[in-house]
Design a protein around this motif. Sequence first.
Motif, PDB file in Angstrom:
ATOM      1  N   UNK A   2      -0.372 -20.562 -13.684  1.00  0.00           N
ATOM      2  CA  UNK A   2      -0.400 -19.109 -13.847  1.00  0.00           C
ATOM      3  C   UNK A   2      -1.214 -18.479 -12.718  1.00  0.00           C
ATOM      4  N   UNK A   3      -2.314 -19.134 -12.352  1.00  0.00           N
ATOM      5  CA  UNK A   3      -3.163 -18.625 -11.271  1.00  0.00           C
ATOM      6  C   UNK A   3      -2.402 -18.617  -9.945  1.00  0.00           C
ATOM      7  N   UNK A   4      -1.644 -19.658  -9.692  1.00  0.00           N
ATOM      8  CA  UNK A   4      -0.863 -19.746  -8.457  1.00  0.00           C
ATOM      9  C   UNK A   4       0.206 -18.653  -8.416  1.00  0.00           C
ATOM     10  N   UNK A   5       0.869 -18.425  -9.530  1.00  0.00           N
ATOM     11  CA  UNK A   5       1.891 -17.376  -9.582  1.00  0.00           C
ATOM     12  C   UNK A   5       1.277 -15.989  -9.380  1.00  0.00           C
ATOM     13  N   UNK A   6       0.079 -15.774  -9.938  1.00  0.00           N
ATOM     14  CA  UNK A   6      -0.606 -14.491  -9.748  1.00  0.00           C
ATOM     15  C   UNK A   6      -1.002 -14.320  -8.280  1.00  0.00           C
ATOM     16  N   UNK A   7      -1.474 -15.392  -7.660  1.00  0.00           N
ATOM     17  CA  UNK A   7      -1.822 -15.323  -6.236  1.00  0.00           C
ATOM     18  C   UNK A   7      -0.576 -15.050  -5.393  1.00  0.00           C
ATOM     19  N   UNK A   8       0.536 -15.668  -5.761  1.00  0.00           N
ATOM     20  CA  UNK A   8       1.793 -15.432  -5.049  1.00  0.00           C
ATOM     21  C   UNK A   8       2.208 -13.966  -5.160  1.00  0.00           C
ATOM     22  N   UNK A   9       2.092 -13.406  -6.347  1.00  0.00           N
ATOM     23  CA  UNK A   9       2.418 -12.002  -6.570  1.00  0.00           C
ATOM     24  C   UNK A   9       1.507 -11.105  -5.735  1.00  0.00           C
ATOM     25  N   UNK A  10       0.207 -11.418  -5.689  1.00  0.00           N
ATOM     26  CA  UNK A  10      -0.731 -10.638  -4.889  1.00  0.00           C
ATOM     27  C   UNK A  10      -0.387 -10.696  -3.402  1.00  0.00           C
ATOM     28  N   UNK A  11      -0.037 -11.890  -2.916  1.00  0.00           N
ATOM     29  CA  UNK A  11       0.349 -12.046  -1.507  1.00  0.00           C
ATOM     30  C   UNK A  11       1.592 -11.205  -1.209  1.00  0.00           C
ATOM     31  N   UNK A  12       2.561 -11.244  -2.109  1.00  0.00           N
ATOM     32  CA  UNK A  12       3.798 -10.467  -1.902  1.00  0.00           C
ATOM     33  C   UNK A  12       3.517  -8.966  -1.894  1.00  0.00           C
ATOM     34  N   UNK A  13       2.639  -8.503  -2.762  1.00  0.00           N
ATOM     35  CA  UNK A  13       2.309  -7.082  -2.797  1.00  0.00           C
ATOM     36  C   UNK A  13       1.585  -6.651  -1.528  1.00  0.00           C
ATOM     37  N   UNK A  14       0.603  -7.451  -1.087  1.00  0.00           N
ATOM     38  CA  UNK A  14      -0.101  -7.132   0.165  1.00  0.00           C
ATOM     39  C   UNK A  14       0.858  -7.170   1.344  1.00  0.00           C
ATOM     40  N   UNK A  15       1.754  -8.147   1.335  1.00  0.00           N
ATOM     41  CA  UNK A  15       2.721  -8.282   2.430  1.00  0.00           C
ATOM     42  C   UNK A  15       3.623  -7.052   2.500  1.00  0.00           C
ATOM     43  N   UNK A  16       4.091  -6.589   1.358  1.00  0.00           N
ATOM     44  CA  UNK A  16       4.963  -5.421   1.343  1.00  0.00           C
ATOM     45  C   UNK A  16       4.222  -4.202   1.886  1.00  0.00           C
ATOM     46  N   UNK A  17       2.974  -4.020   1.505  1.00  0.00           N
ATOM     47  CA  UNK A  17       2.201  -2.876   1.987  1.00  0.00           C
ATOM     48  C   UNK A  17       1.984  -2.956   3.496  1.00  0.00           C
ATOM     49  N   UNK A  18       1.621  -4.135   3.996  1.00  0.00           N
ATOM     50  CA  UNK A  18       1.390  -4.287   5.438  1.00  0.00           C
ATOM     51  C   UNK A  18       2.685  -4.131   6.217  1.00  0.00           C
TER      52      UNK A  18
END
Length: 148
Positions: A2-18
């Motif tokens: 679950x932690x890995x999936x949450x980190x993946x989601x966070x990376x995707x959100x930051x990536x989209x913003x950048x």
Amino acid sequence: MVKVLQQYLDVCQRAQQRWMAAQADYLRHFYPRAVADVPFNPQQISQRLEDTLQSGAAMMQVSADINHELLVLGERWVGSQQKQWLQYLDKTPRALAPCFMPLDAGLSGCMIASRASRQIHHFASTQLSTAPLNAVRGAQRVYRRSMK
């Protein structure tokens, strides 16, 4: 997991913003100027080329950073799998240890290869994203020297 999936989601959100910020910067430098009148001053042409190339380099860098973060995340996941595997090995009978040795060696090799490829990728992407910009700057220096 679950932690890995949450980190993946966070990376995707930051990536989209950048990525959106880099695209907006690129379009701000390129599109309005492409529609505007054609510059005849060599300094204006040089500045427009520089701005567009810097924006393009920023877009390439964002892409490289996203890739880097996903590689790091994958490496963390493999590392957590390896830790879980080692905990499982501690609970298994010693007589079965030789049977599990290839899997343990494979996980260790995967971690080493992952770290090496991530570092090589990061170095190459950061160097290659600025190569066109450095080439134009070099050409501008030569052009300025020839005009003197």
